[in-house]
Motif scaffolding. Structure first.
Motif, PDB file in Angstrom:
ATOM      1  N   ASP A 117      -0.793   1.915  -3.802  1.00 23.08           N
ATOM      2  CA  ASP A 117      -1.935   2.833  -3.915  1.00 23.08           C
ATOM      3  C   ASP A 117      -1.600   3.973  -4.881  1.00 23.08           C
ATOM      4  O   ASP A 117      -2.417   4.356  -5.716  1.00 23.08           O
ATOM      5  N   GLU A 120      -1.514   2.590  -8.504  1.00 21.70           N
ATOM      6  CA  GLU A 120      -2.849   2.361  -9.057  1.00 21.70           C
ATOM      7  C   GLU A 120      -3.569   3.672  -9.325  1.00 21.70           C
ATOM      8  O   GLU A 120      -4.329   3.798 -10.284  1.00 21.70           O
ATOM      9  N   LYS A 125       0.026  -0.347 -13.937  1.00 21.29           N
ATOM     10  CA  LYS A 125      -0.149  -1.717 -13.429  1.00 21.29           C
ATOM     11  C   LYS A 125       1.207  -2.395 -13.292  1.00 21.29           C
ATOM     12  O   LYS A 125       2.098  -2.188 -14.104  1.00 21.29           O
TER      13      LYS A 125
END
Lengths: 768, 78
Positions: A117, A120, A125
């Protein structure tokens, strides 16, 4: 039942994952090294339940720290069905370093990419498929906090656990691979399990392995002679660590794509750090935080508003404080707004324990029993023994929890690790590292977890010294002794300030700790200052769930203690004070003939130099009894006062006026003691000091014994506690009573210090 | 230019050339990612001047100057 082990770096979210999987309330914190022993739980959401074992956080499988050895031995010897290697995805490079080592063991393994989490959110990535392909081990993205990906992780781990996996290594450097391969074949020939892992460790010259496989030593030396590296020469440990990182770095870039290419971009954590570890403001801010915590927990005048504005008291406002509404109001305000800690405390004691449970004198349960028509000794045992004892014990719960909550916030937020960073320089002067600060400050909550936490200290002597002084960091259970006696001093003698007395007693504990550490590190526990190489985790807001887990854990522990050992000891003490040696039930007036009184009178003279011995006359033994009861649990000290005060009132014909000896906090009970014994203020302070620095409770003594692995160190520790408490309280009492004795003490200390310095110089010279 | 890590000023960065020191300290430095070739950025010193805080392999590490002395660095141009 299958067993899955959780392994990973400190602070990678391992314990959070453990809690999410098992629904347990294991301790979670945001500093390296909170889990110092393995813990078990059960995951129930698969077709069959699976046991989850939480291993201590480690950076490597090196043999240097106890935690690394615990984790390593667990995986090697207990052979879990699958190792779930948790990897902090925000810090992939260093986390994978451990993965490359676990991969070498012949055990099924899954990598959990945690904190996805956060990754992101930063717009980065990670190609987990690519990572999986390169490492040859399943990789699953999860967030332990948000509880995403957990089901998939567990399912894949379950699938893996049915297969067997042979260890693989990333040390593919041809020459090195050759050497490792040779050793591996040799070990395999001897039917050694996990040949690859052991082969690499042997090549590394790992002390544990070399000890275990002595017979292979010559052979490996022969093999090593054939190997040459230009940079590292024959330093294989360095070479192998280097090759691991080289492998990770090489394969790393193609897996991770960063949105923000700038390397040293300012994160929120950096901004917070600029203030909190500031060159000038860092230390003042830390002191302010510490003061703030104590103020919010104990002050009866929040932000000193009462002093500034001189609010009217409740009685001046015409509030009927006898009525329930008035009592409720009095929990929050009386001439000043109380701090949250005091409000919680008042609500708990006045409303819940006294009204709700009816424990106090005049409470419904108390009256019910008093009027039940039972034998008078039974009524006495239940009301004055059990209920009074339990009531006092329960009354300590709020301050312990509130204080613990604040420490949990510091720990969870990551500030605690910064405190170690700020204070390391100061700690080094005493021969400790900044890391020793963490267990010490935990000692303010409870000595037991604090002592266990010392396992993060690699140096054995530093650990012993730290364990010994942890009890001087006055724990939550010792606080009632402070508040009750300080409260009584103010109420009875009309001098002093409760905050000031409390604060200075805490300070006395800390100073004692510093001086004794210094003493030990220069005499019995001499040694080099241990290294300080530590990760500073990113700051994050404390998680409500984690905080509540901490508190619930603490509450459970305390209630269990209250209803078992503490309750049992209050009953025993009540019986010992109400029966004589000939096993006759004694009326309240005859307490002087009780077993406990007789025994305590016998040892009373020992405490004369401390101010609470023979000079207190015929009832002086109450202080001895309380101190002895404190060895079982420090909560007992004031609980004992409450029990004994009831006896004393009857036997000494005390005119206690409006005092309510069964009242919460024990202030009135202590005042009754003062009335009966004419004890002086210095002696009372000395009594506090004695309880703060002497042998701690059963639980802490047991922990110390286990952590020091018994033996000489443990025996020395008990003697150390007794001697320190005796000397410190004697000093407090004599200097408090006759100020000029300070010169005698100063002279004595000077002689001791000089003797040690001279002796050490001689020894150093002899060595040189 | 070569320099040991303890002599770095705040804001300096460089590449690790070699690591010396006795067993445990050296291994610990390696385990924490300070190996030849790693880039280190000096972030700050503690209020009392020691220990120091550096960024290595994307995270923050704190170590004492005594330990930083074991790390020989190739200083990068400003």
């Amino acid at each position: 039942m299958k067993r899955f082990a959780l392994a990973g770096n400190p602070n990678c979210g391992k314990t959070t994952l453990f809690n999410s999987l098992t629904g347990s309330t294991a301790h979670v914190g945001n500093w390296p090294g909170v889990t110092v022993d393995k813990r078990d739980g059960v995951y129930k959401k698969l077709d069959e339940p699976v046991a989850i074992v939480d291993l201590p956080g480690i950076y490597s499988l090196s043999p240097y720290t106890p935690e690394e050895v615990i984790a390593r031995n667990y995986i090697l010897d207990e052979k879990p069905d699958c190792v779930i290697n948790i990897v902090d995805a925000t810090n992939l490079e260093r986390n994978l370093y451990l993965s490359t080592q676990i991969m070498e063991i012949d055990v099924p393994m899954v990598i959990a990419l945690n904190m996805m989490d956060a990754v992101e959110k930063a717009g980065d990535k990670i190609d987990e498929k690519e990572l999986e392909k390169r490492l040859g081990v399943p990789v699953v993205k999860i967030s332990a906090l948000k509880e995403t990906g957990l089901k998939e992780l567990m399912e894949r781990a379950f699938t893996e656990s049915k297969k067997s996996r042979a260890g693989v290594t990333v040390l593919n450097d041809t020459a090195l691979a050759h050497l490792i391969g040779d050793v591996k074949i040799a070990l395999k020939g001897q039917n050694v399990e996990n040949p690859l892992f052991h082969a690499i460790k042997l090549v590394e010259n790992d002390s544990i392995e070399v000890e275990m496989h002595k017979e292979t030593e010559n052979m490996i030396d022969e093999f090593k002679k054939t190997f040459k590296d230009d940079v590292f020469g024959d330093d294989f440990e360095a070479l192998i660590a280097d090759r691991r990182y080289k492998y990770i770095a090489k394969n790393f870039d193609s897996v991770v794509s960063r949105k923000n290419k700038e390397k040293h971009a300012m994160t929120k954590s950096d901004k917070a750090d600029r203030v909190l570890t500031h060159r000038i403001w860092g230390i003042p801010i830390f002191l302010l935080v510490l003061f703030g915590i104590f103020h919010l927990t104990f002050s009866e005048d929040l932000l000193f508003l009462g002093k500034i504005f001189s609010f009217p008291g409740l009685e001046d406002l015409g509030v009927d404080i006898e009525a329930f509404g008035g009592q409720l109001l009095a929990c929050f305000y009386d001439g000043a707004v109380f701090s949250p800690g005091v409000i919680v405390n008042n609500l708990w004691n006045n409303i819940i324990v006294n009204y709700g449970l009816g424990f106090g004198e005049g409470g419904w349960l108390y009256n019910l029993i008093a009027e039940s028509g039972m034998q008078s000794w039974a009524i006495g045992l239940i009301n004055d023994g059990i209920l009074a004892g339990l009531g006092s014990v329960l009354s300590f719960l709020p301050p312990i929890l509130v204080l613990f909550l604040f420490f949990s916030i510091l720990e969870d937020s990551g500030y605690m690790a910064r405190i170690a960073f700020i204070l390391d320089r100061a700690f080094r002067k005493f021969g400790l590292s900044g890391r020793a600060f963490m267990p010490m400050i935990m000692g303010f909550g409870c000595s037991v977890p604090a002592m266990i936490n010392t396992r993060t200290l690699a140096d054995e002597k530093e650990r012993t010294a730290t364990i010994r002084v942890i009890p001087f960091f006055s724990c939550g259970a010792k606080l009632p002794i402070l508040t009750a006696i300080a409260g009584a001093i103010i109420a009875y003698f009309g001098v002093g300030n409760a905050d000031l007395i409390t604060y200075s007693m805490y300070l006395l504990g800390v100073v004692t700790a510093i001086l004794t550490v210094l003493l030990m590190r220069n005499t019995t526990l001499k040694g080099e200052t241990p290294p300080f190489i530590m990760e500073l985790p990113a700051y994050h807001l404390p998680q409500f769930k984690n905080l509540m887990a901490h508190l619930w854990d603490k509450t459970k522990h305390f209630i269990k203690k209250a209803f078992t050992i503490i309750l049992a000891s209050t009953i025993v003490i009540w019986l010992l004070t109400h029966f004589s040696f000939s096993w006759q039930f004694l009326e309240e007036e005859e307490v002087n003939q009780s077993i406990l009184a007789q025994l305590s009178m016998f040892v009373q003279p020992i405490f004369t130099p401390l101010g609470f011995g023979s000079q207190l006359g015929q009832f002086g033994w109450v202080f001895v009894v309380a101190a002895v009861a404190g060895l079982i649990a420090k909560e007992n000290v004031i609980a004992t006062f409450a029990t004994l005060a009831a006896c004393l009132v009857a036997v000494a014909h005390l005119d206690i006026g409006t005092l309510d000896i069964a009242a919460e906090e024990g202030v009135d009970a202590v005042q009754a003691m003062i009335l009966a014994t004419n004890i002086t203020i210095p002696a009372l302070i000395s009594f506090i000091a004695f309880n703060m620095t002497t042998i701690p409770c059963f639980a802490a003594v047991g922990t110390a014994k286990a952590e020091l692995q018994g033996g000489k160190r443990y025996g020395g520790t008990l003697i150390f506690w007794l001697a320190t408490s005796y000397i410190v309280s004697c000093m407090v009492f004599t200097v408090g009573s006759w100020w000029w004795t300070a010169f005698i003490w100063a002279a004595a200390i000077a002689v001791v210090v000089t003797a040690i310095v001279v002796k050490n110089k001689k020894q150093n010279k002899a060595k040189a | 230019m070569e320099k040991t890590l303890d002599l770095f000023a705040v804001g300096n960065s460089g590449i690790v050339k070699s690591v010396s020191g006795e067993g445990q300290i050296k291994r610990r430095l390696f385990d924490m990612g300070i190996t030849p070739g790693a880039e280190i950025y000096m972030r700050k010193a503690a209020p009392l001047g020691d220990p120091i805080e550096v960024t290595v392999r994307g995270y923050e590490l704190t170590l004492r100057k005594a330990e930083a002395k074991c790390v020989v660095m190739e200083v990068k141009g400003q």
